[in-house]
Design an enzyme around this catalytic site. Structure first.
Site, PDB file in Angstrom:
ATOM      1  NE  ARG A 103      -2.328  -7.862  -4.736  1.00  0.00           N
ATOM      2  CZ  ARG A 103      -3.593  -8.182  -3.829  1.00  0.00           C
ATOM      3  NH1 ARG A 103      -3.201  -7.960  -2.424  1.00  0.00           N
ATOM      4  NH2 ARG A 103      -4.317  -8.714  -3.813  1.00  0.00           N
ATOM      5  CB  SER A 124      -4.721  -7.122   4.237  1.00  0.00           C
ATOM      6  OG  SER A 124      -4.469  -5.967   3.991  1.00  0.00           O
ATOM      7  CG  HIS A 141      -2.226  -1.036   1.122  1.00  0.00           C
ATOM      8  ND1 HIS A 141      -1.904  -1.867   2.717  1.00  0.00           N
ATOM      9  CD2 HIS A 141      -2.755  -0.939   0.301  1.00  0.00           C
ATOM     10  CE1 HIS A 141      -3.990  -2.720   2.360  1.00  0.00           C
ATOM     11  NE2 HIS A 141      -3.535  -2.310   1.622  1.00  0.00           N
ATOM     12  CE  LYS A 169     -14.026  -7.209   4.287  1.00  0.00           C
ATOM     13  NZ  LYS A 169     -12.814  -7.227   3.596  1.00  0.00           N
TER      14      LYS A 169
HETATM   15  O1  PNS Z   1      -8.696  -3.272  -0.029  1.00  0.00           O
HETATM   16  P1  PNS Z   1      -9.927  -3.892  -0.679  1.00  0.00           P
HETATM   17  O2  PNS Z   1     -10.809  -4.959  -0.011  1.00  0.00           O
HETATM   18  O3  PNS Z   1      -9.369  -4.998  -1.445  1.00  0.00           O
HETATM   19  O4  PNS Z   1     -10.342  -2.814  -1.287  1.00  0.00           O
HETATM   20  C1  PNS Z   1     -12.286  -2.897  -1.008  1.00  0.00           C
HETATM   21  C2  PNS Z   1     -13.658  -1.295  -1.468  1.00  0.00           C
HETATM   22  C3  PNS Z   1     -12.859  -0.471  -0.488  1.00  0.00           C
HETATM   23  C4  PNS Z   1     -11.917  -0.591  -2.527  1.00  0.00           C
HETATM   24  C5  PNS Z   1     -14.483  -2.013  -2.541  1.00  0.00           C
HETATM   25  O5  PNS Z   1     -15.300  -2.913  -1.269  1.00  0.00           O
HETATM   26  C6  PNS Z   1     -15.453  -0.574  -2.214  1.00  0.00           C
HETATM   27  O6  PNS Z   1     -14.951  -0.179  -2.265  1.00  0.00           O
HETATM   28  N1  PNS Z   1     -16.381  -0.434  -1.128  1.00  0.00           N
HETATM   29  C7  PNS Z   1     -17.025   0.057  -1.191  1.00  0.00           C
HETATM   30  C8  PNS Z   1     -19.087   0.038  -1.450  1.00  0.00           C
HETATM   31  C9  PNS Z   1     -18.706   0.489  -3.167  1.00  0.00           C
HETATM   32  O7  PNS Z   1     -18.814   1.301  -3.757  1.00  0.00           O
HETATM   33  N2  PNS Z   1     -19.176  -0.845  -3.851  1.00  0.00           N
HETATM   34  C10 PNS Z   1     -19.304  -0.375  -5.166  1.00  0.00           C
HETATM   35  C11 PNS Z   1     -17.933  -0.432  -6.557  1.00  0.00           C
HETATM   36  S1  PNS Z   1     -17.856  -2.398  -5.911  1.00  0.00           S
END
Ligand code: PNS
Length: 164
Positions: A95, A133, A22, A46
């Site tokens: 990645r 993570s 990150h 979660k």
């Molecule tokens: O680190 P991560 O868990 O891969 O991040 C995922 C994240 C937070 C970017 C994604 O889950 C997110 O944007 N969640 C907010 C809900 C949302 O907007 N969902 C619709 C788009 S997929």
């Protein structure tokens, strides 16, 4: 282009915990965008290792001396958070090919929800390309050494949390 026209970027994620992959993406993104907002998702469904506020404080303290990086919590849709922040760019780390499908779906869904949202994928240094993570949590939970995978202050907090 005047400074006020420069796009604001958001780097969203769970960051449970924040790791050096990150940090590498943040340093690359700030080479391109003068203002980067790290958006930490508050996800009550979660069972996180660190609470959203703990993650917020940890990442904030890492970037306390960097005026280009702001760290905030968000909940709900990412595109709504972008709008609140007057941001138009979503930064995501890519990645490996295994990331592609999920990232591609997310980018297209975000664009559908907000046509002005542009996702920019950055690739981390090869040495972090296997880092996630979830892996860091698993290694730490099983007593493995996460030195060199997470920033030092986070390593000690993680080890402490896993002991308790
Ligand atoms: O680190 P991560 O868990 O891969 O991040 C995922 C994240 C937070 C970017 C994604 O889950 C997110 O944007 N969640 C907010 C809900 C949302 O907007 N969902 C619709 C788009 S997929």
């Amino acid at each position: 282009m005047g400074l006020s026209k420069q796009p604001v970027a958001v780097f969203p994620g769970s960051f449970d915990p924040f790791h050096l992959g990150h940090a590498d993406i943040i340093s690359r993104a700030t080479q391109i965008f003068p203002r980067l907002i790290v958006g930490i998702l508050e996800n009550p469904s979660k069972q996180p290792v660190f609470t959203p506020n703990e993650r917020l404080e940890m990442v904030r303290s890492l970037y306390a001396g960097d005026p280009a990086v702001e760290v905030r919590l968000f909940s709900g849709l990412l595109v709504n958070f972008l709008q609140q922040m007057q941001a138009t760019v979503i930064i995501r780390g890519m990645r490996a090919v295994s990331d592609f499908e999920y990232e591609f779906q997310m980018a297209l869904m975000n664009r559908r929800l907000s046509p002005s949202a542009e996702t920019v994928f950055l690739t981390p240094k090869e040495e972090y390309s296997y880092l996630s993570s979830r892996m860091v949590r698993e290694v730490a939970a099983l007593g493995g050494d996460v030195t060199g995978l997470v920033p030092e202050p986070i390593r000690s907090l993680l080890e402490e949390r896993m002991r308790s």
